[in-house]
Design a protein around this motif. Structure first.
Motif, PDB file in Angstrom:
ATOM      1  N   ARG A   5       0.838  -1.208   0.000  1.00 15.42           N
ATOM      2  CA  ARG A   5       0.000   0.000   0.000  1.00 15.42           C
ATOM      3  C   ARG A   5       0.868   1.250   0.000  1.00 15.42           C
ATOM      4  NH1 ARG A   5      -5.279  -0.604  -1.328  1.00 15.42           N
ATOM      5  NH2 ARG A   5      -6.053  -2.336  -0.132  1.00 15.42           N
ATOM      6  N   LEU A   6       0.498   2.208  -0.832  1.00 15.86           N
ATOM      7  CA  LEU A   6       1.214   3.478  -0.862  1.00 15.86           C
ATOM      8  C   LEU A   6       0.906   4.270   0.410  1.00 15.86           C
ATOM      9  CD1 LEU A   6       2.998   5.155  -2.846  1.00 15.86           C
ATOM     10  CD2 LEU A   6       0.882   6.339  -3.505  1.00 15.86           C
ATOM     11  N   VAL A   7       1.955   4.727   1.104  1.00  9.52           N
ATOM     12  CA  VAL A   7       1.774   5.523   2.332  1.00  9.52           C
ATOM     13  C   VAL A   7       2.842   6.611   2.375  1.00  9.52           C
ATOM     14  CG1 VAL A   7       0.858   3.543   3.627  1.00  9.52           C
ATOM     15  CG2 VAL A   7       3.301   4.062   3.770  1.00  9.52           C
ATOM     16  N   ALA A  16      -8.661   2.932   1.588  1.00  7.19           N
ATOM     17  CA  ALA A  16      -8.407   2.192   0.348  1.00  7.19           C
ATOM     18  C   ALA A  16      -9.094   0.833   0.388  1.00  7.19           C
ATOM     19  CB  ALA A  16      -6.903   2.028   0.139  1.00  7.19           C
ATOM     20  N   THR A  39      -9.894  20.935  -5.783  1.00  2.07           N
ATOM     21  CA  THR A  39     -10.552  19.644  -6.028  1.00  2.07           C
ATOM     22  C   THR A  39     -10.024  18.519  -5.152  1.00  2.07           C
ATOM     23  OG1 THR A  39      -9.013  19.269  -7.832  1.00  2.07           O
ATOM     24  CG2 THR A  39     -11.196  20.095  -8.418  1.00  2.07           C
ATOM     25  N   GLU A  40      -8.873  18.698  -4.516  1.00  5.10           N
ATOM     26  CA  GLU A  40      -8.275  17.609  -3.742  1.00  5.10           C
ATOM     27  C   GLU A  40      -7.538  18.186  -2.548  1.00  5.10           C
ATOM     28  OE1 GLU A  40      -9.226  14.368  -3.971  1.00  5.10           O
ATOM     29  OE2 GLU A  40      -7.184  13.657  -4.264  1.00  5.10           O
ATOM     30  N   MET A  41      -7.306  17.345  -1.537  1.00  6.66           N
ATOM     31  CA  MET A  41      -6.392  17.682  -0.446  1.00  6.66           C
ATOM     32  C   MET A  41      -6.748  18.993   0.244  1.00  6.66           C
ATOM     33  SD  MET A  41      -4.065  15.271  -0.322  1.00  6.66           S
ATOM     34  CE  MET A  41      -2.527  15.872   0.353  1.00  6.66           C
ATOM     35  N   SER A  88      -5.005  12.083   0.310  1.00  5.60           N
ATOM     36  CA  SER A  88      -4.467  11.600  -0.957  1.00  5.60           C
ATOM     37  C   SER A  88      -4.484  10.083  -0.994  1.00  5.60           C
ATOM     38  CB  SER A  88      -3.020  12.064  -1.035  1.00  5.60           C
ATOM     39  OG  SER A  88      -2.346  11.595   0.126  1.00  5.60           O
ATOM     40  N   THR A  89      -3.951   9.513  -2.084  1.00  4.13           N
ATOM     41  CA  THR A  89      -3.773   8.059  -2.170  1.00  4.13           C
ATOM     42  C   THR A  89      -2.981   7.559  -0.953  1.00  4.13           C
ATOM     43  OG1 THR A  89      -3.526   8.417  -4.546  1.00  4.13           O
ATOM     44  CG2 THR A  89      -3.066   6.203  -3.714  1.00  4.13           C
ATOM     45  N   GLN A  90      -1.934   8.303  -0.607  1.00  2.00           N
ATOM     46  CA  GLN A  90      -1.074   7.903   0.522  1.00  2.00           C
ATOM     47  C   GLN A  90      -1.866   7.894   1.827  1.00  2.00           C
ATOM     48  OE1 GLN A  90      -0.250   9.898  -1.955  1.00  2.00           O
ATOM     49  NE2 GLN A  90       1.901   9.747  -2.495  1.00  2.00           N
ATOM     50  N   VAL A  91      -2.682   8.920   2.044  1.00  2.00           N
ATOM     51  CA  VAL A  91      -3.485   9.002   3.271  1.00  2.00           C
ATOM     52  C   VAL A  91      -4.539   7.888   3.259  1.00  2.00           C
ATOM     53  CG1 VAL A  91      -5.127  10.462   4.556  1.00  2.00           C
ATOM     54  CG2 VAL A  91      -3.028  11.457   3.624  1.00  2.00           C
TER      55      VAL A  91
END
Ligand SMILES: Cc1cc2nc3c(=O)[nH]c(=O)nc-3n(C[C@H](O)[C@H](O)[C@H](O)COP(=O)(O)OP(=O)(O)OC[C@H]3O[C@@H](n4cnc5c(N)ncnc54)[C@H](O)[C@@H]3O)c2cc1C
Lengths: 158, 287
Positions: A57-59, B74, B185-187, B98-101
């Motif tokens: 998983r990307l973190v 996710a 639009t993000e973050m 974000s994807t990471q969060v």
């Protein structure tokens, strides 16, 4: 504070280190394991320069405690090239000049790789949203997006 | 600071209850780590709950879904069953960061961080979600709406933590939606937000509706008058106007750099109206 002994896997190699309980994974990677590819930009999860994968998983490694890596698999930018052979994304970033100062580049490459593994045929919008947590103050993003789209197209043909 | 990895629910409760100083549960850490690093909190103890068995599972239960407290945004988004039944809760969670969060953030963490602007909370309140709380006195089920008590504060007692969030079963022709206003639009953090969950009868009349607003009061607020404005109608202009008026009246926002009182009151109604239309479209498509 008593230190914690952590056994983990980084880029496929078993490693172990001692860390403080409040130490981040980013600091452990950089200062204990000498893997300085992951950068600290903001330290608050906004910029993505410290992006790594944790069990795939990307973190943001700045928002993970080093001790949390116990028994997990960590993937960093250092695991991307195979020896001297660059990963196709790395090659394309050079071709498209998708970097200038380079501080955001490791995180963006790790994030883009995670995207293409999950979605080999992303739309431009999907790439832009996926990378919204990776800030770049040099390129204006267009070259980055094009490099990722171009790599995805190449990998689909391969 | 001590870092402990809880091996069971009982172990976590014991560790948390025994700590006389500040203790923090660690789920995805996307709030805890930021607060830790900025020195906003200096916990004596951090207890990681992610390795407790079942904490990362999503399980079908009584026609609904029980979502473990360590399930990330996710993972939630990848669950086709929850997506189909509670698309509004899933879209609210997916708006976080974000994807990471998303790789780390959890519903329970978003709830217990107790930000008035927490994105998943209005959607969970509209959904009548229930938190399962474990503590020194055993287990109790608490409506999600009753967990936050003010900015950064919850009603959880020392030694208590949330083990799962339950999203209940839905009648036919039911759905939900969540919208927030941010300047980009993000973050970004919601200036104002609305979650709507509703059920339509076979003839298209709204038979049940719950509306919750974010970022317009010290906690997320349920607006019963807004839900009542929809019930018994076919969600025409008049009903939607009444809904928007009820939301504007219920909103008690503050002026800050992110938005003014007047703007937030107005936008609360606009977002609730739009979320109602989306939820109704989804409910019809569902039939
Ligand atoms: C870059 C960035 C962007 C963000 N964007 C958004 C956004 O758009 N919208 C939004 O709402 N939030 C946002 N957040 C905040 C955060 O990501 C969310 O609140 C997230 O859902 C927190 O979940 P977590 O699992 O990471 O919580 P943690 O950080 O692990 O915990 C948060 C708090 O809840 C407590 N806690 C956690 N789990 C439990 C439990 N099971 N029982 C009891 N207490 C518990 C912790 O002790 C802590 O006080 C953002 C954060 C970052 C870093």
């Amino acid at each position: 504070m008593s230190r914690i002994h952590v056994n983990t896997t980084v880029n496929g190699d078993a490693v172990d280190f001692l860390c403080e309980p409040d130490e981040t994974l980013l600091d452990a990677l950089r200062n204990r394991l000498g893997l300085t590819g992951s950068k600290e930009g903001c330290g608050t999860g906004d910029c993505g320069a410290c992006s790594v994968t944790l069990d795939g998983r990307l973190v943001c490694s700045c928002l993970v405690l080093a001790a949390e890596a116990e028994g997990r698999a960590v993937g960093t930018i250092e695991g991307m090239a195979e020896g001297e052979a660059l990963h196709p994304l790395q090659q394309k970033f050079i071709e498209h000049a998708a970097l200038q100062c380079g501080v955001c580049t490791p995180g963006i490459l790790v994030a883009a790789k995670a995207l293409l593994e999950k979605n080999p045929d992303p739309t431009e919008t999907e790439v832009r949203y996926w990378l919204a947590g990776n800030l770049c103050r040099c390129t204006g993003y267009d070259k980055i997006i094009r490099a990722v789209m171009d790599t995805a197209a190449d990998l689909r043909r391969a | 600071m001590r870092f402990e990895v809880a091996t069971s629910v009982a172990d976590a409760v014991r560790l948390l209850a025994a700590e006389p100083g500040t203790a923090r549960v660690l789920a995805g850490g996307t709030d805890v780590l930021v607060q830790l690093r900025s020195g906003m909190v200096e916990p004596a103890l951090v207890v990681d709950i992610k390795r407790i068995a079942g904490m990362r599972d999503i399980v079908a239960e009584a026609g609904g879904f029980r979502i473990g407290a360590a399930v990330s945004g996710a993972e939630l988004g990848e669950h086709a069953g929850v997506r189909a039944m509670w698309p509004g809760v899933v879209e609210a969670m997916e708006l976080i960061g974000s994807t990471q969060v998303q790789g780390r953030a959890t519903l329970a963490g978003n709830l217990c961080n107790a930000s008035p602007a927490a994105d998943s909370v209005p959607a969970m309140v509209a959904a009548e979600a229930v938190a399962r709380v474990a503590g020194p006195d055993g287990e109790r089920d608490v409506p999600v709406a009753a967990i936050p008590s003010g900015p950064g504060r919850t009603t959880l007692a020392r030694g208590e933590f949330i083990t799962s969030i339950f999203l209940p079963a839905r009648p036919a022709r039911s759905s939900d939606a969540y919208l927030r206003f941010i300047p980009r639009t993000e973050m970004d953090i919601a200036v104002c937000s609305a979650g709507v969950s509703l059920t339509l009868g076979a003839d298209g009349t709204c038979t049940a509706a719950r509306v919750a607003l974010g970022a317009v009061a010290p906690t997320v607020v349920l607006v019963p008058e807004a839900g009542a404005a929809l019930v018994g109608t076919t969600l025409g202009t008049e009903a939607l106007d009444a809904l928007a008026a009820a939301c504007a009246a219920a909103a008690k926002p503050i002026d800050d750099k992110r938005g003014t009182v007047a703007f937030r009151k107005k936008v609360a109604g606009v977002l609730a109206r739009r979320a109602t239309i989306i939820a109704a479209e989804r409910a019809r498509a569902e039939a």
